[in-house]
Design a protein around this motif. Structure first.
Motif, mmCIF file in Angstrom:
data_model
loop_
_atom_site.group_PDB
_atom_site.id
_atom_site.type_symbol
_atom_site.label_atom_id
_atom_site.label_comp_id
_atom_site.label_asym_id
_atom_site.label_seq_id
_atom_site.Cartn_x
_atom_site.Cartn_y
_atom_site.Cartn_z
ATOM 1 N N LEU A 156 0.709 -1.147 -0.173
ATOM 2 C CA LEU A 156 -0.015 -0.366 0.141
ATOM 3 C C LEU A 156 0.771 1.375 0.097
ATOM 4 O O LEU A 156 0.864 2.030 -0.575
ATOM 5 C CB LEU A 156 -1.283 -0.062 1.184
ATOM 6 N N VAL A 157 2.286 1.050 0.416
ATOM 7 C CA VAL A 157 2.973 2.030 0.483
ATOM 8 C C VAL A 157 3.819 2.530 -0.825
ATOM 9 O O VAL A 157 3.267 3.702 -1.051
ATOM 10 C CB VAL A 157 4.258 2.055 1.963
ATOM 11 N N LEU A 158 3.598 1.509 -1.313
ATOM 12 C CA LEU A 158 4.973 1.638 -3.190
ATOM 13 C C LEU A 158 3.340 2.215 -3.726
ATOM 14 O O LEU A 158 4.131 3.058 -4.664
ATOM 15 C CB LEU A 158 5.063 0.556 -3.100
ATOM 16 N N MET A 159 2.724 1.695 -3.906
ATOM 17 C CA MET A 159 1.134 1.866 -5.069
ATOM 18 C C MET A 159 0.933 3.567 -4.098
ATOM 19 O O MET A 159 0.678 4.400 -5.347
ATOM 20 C CB MET A 159 0.048 0.885 -4.837
ATOM 21 N N HIS A 160 1.049 4.067 -2.844
ATOM 22 C CA HIS A 160 0.272 5.420 -2.845
ATOM 23 C C HIS A 160 1.674 5.854 -3.297
ATOM 24 O O HIS A 160 1.464 7.315 -4.082
ATOM 25 C CB HIS A 160 0.743 5.043 -1.543
ATOM 26 N N THR A 161 2.956 5.881 -3.341
ATOM 27 C CA THR A 161 4.426 6.357 -3.741
ATOM 28 C C THR A 161 4.059 6.302 -5.645
ATOM 29 O O THR A 161 4.302 7.456 -5.550
ATOM 30 C CB THR A 161 5.446 5.748 -3.404
ATOM 31 N N ALA A 162 3.507 5.226 -5.567
ATOM 32 C CA ALA A 162 4.078 5.269 -7.236
ATOM 33 C C ALA A 162 2.312 6.114 -8.105
ATOM 34 O O ALA A 162 2.805 6.428 -8.681
ATOM 35 C CB ALA A 162 3.098 3.975 -7.481
ATOM 36 N N THR A 175 1.305 8.666 -6.210
ATOM 37 C CA THR A 175 1.500 9.910 -6.209
ATOM 38 C C THR A 175 2.271 11.321 -6.962
ATOM 39 O O THR A 175 1.832 11.848 -6.649
ATOM 40 C CB THR A 175 1.724 10.088 -4.469
ATOM 41 N N TYR A 176 2.959 10.511 -7.351
ATOM 42 C CA TYR A 176 4.089 11.224 -8.014
ATOM 43 C C TYR A 176 4.174 11.029 -9.394
ATOM 44 O O TYR A 176 4.292 10.301 -10.039
ATOM 45 C CB TYR A 176 5.465 11.250 -7.403
#
Length: 147
Positions: free
Chosen positions: A20-26, A28-29
């Motif tokens: 979820l953190v990686l998906m959010h980062t992918a 978000t930017y």
């Protein structure tokens, strides 16, 4: 019993949280360049199965009635973690080929494989194959040896 079930599902929960953190980062930017050249397309594509498998692991492990982590030996896990840390530190200094060759051999030894006659040639072939794959097929430069 609930504590054992929660403990069983910690791996799945950790993988789900990381996904979820990686998906959010992918997400978000956003990429501002040409739409067809978005470097995050393939990682986003791989994160969806990651999240799905993590949910399945959480559900399956939470349904287990017995404590599946009761007999886990954490010594090899700690040794492999130290080995990974050493490899990460040495990779830019010593280069990919020597570090990965020794990493493969020591990892196999830590996980119980002991046939040296087979281990050394397989480690050498594996190291050269990975180096060739990255440098030639994927055109990604790996850290070179300082010699």
């Amino acid at each position: 019993m609930i504590l054992a079930r929660f403990k069983n599902s910690l791996f799945g929960l950790g993988m789900l949280l990381a996904g979820l953190v990686l998906m959010h980062t992918a997400q978000t930017y956003p990429y501002v360049g040409t739409p067809g050249e978005d470097p995050m397309f393939f990682p986003r594509l791989l994160l969806w199965p990651w999240l799905g498998l993590s949910i399945i692991i959480c559900i399956m492990d939470f349904r287990e009635n017995r404590d599946i982590l009761a007999n886990v030996d954490f010594r090899p896990l700690a040794l492999v973690t130290i080995l990974l840390g050493m490899a990460a530190i040495l990779l830019p200094v010593a280069g990919f080929i020597p570090v990965s060759l020794f990493f493969f051999i020591f990892y196999a030894r830590l996980t119980g494989y002991g046939d040296w006659k087979m281990l050394v040639p397989v480690a050498l072939i594996f190291t050269i194959a990975i180096w060739w794959l990255f440098n030639n097929a994927l055109e990604l430069q790996l850290p070179a040896m300082p010699l």
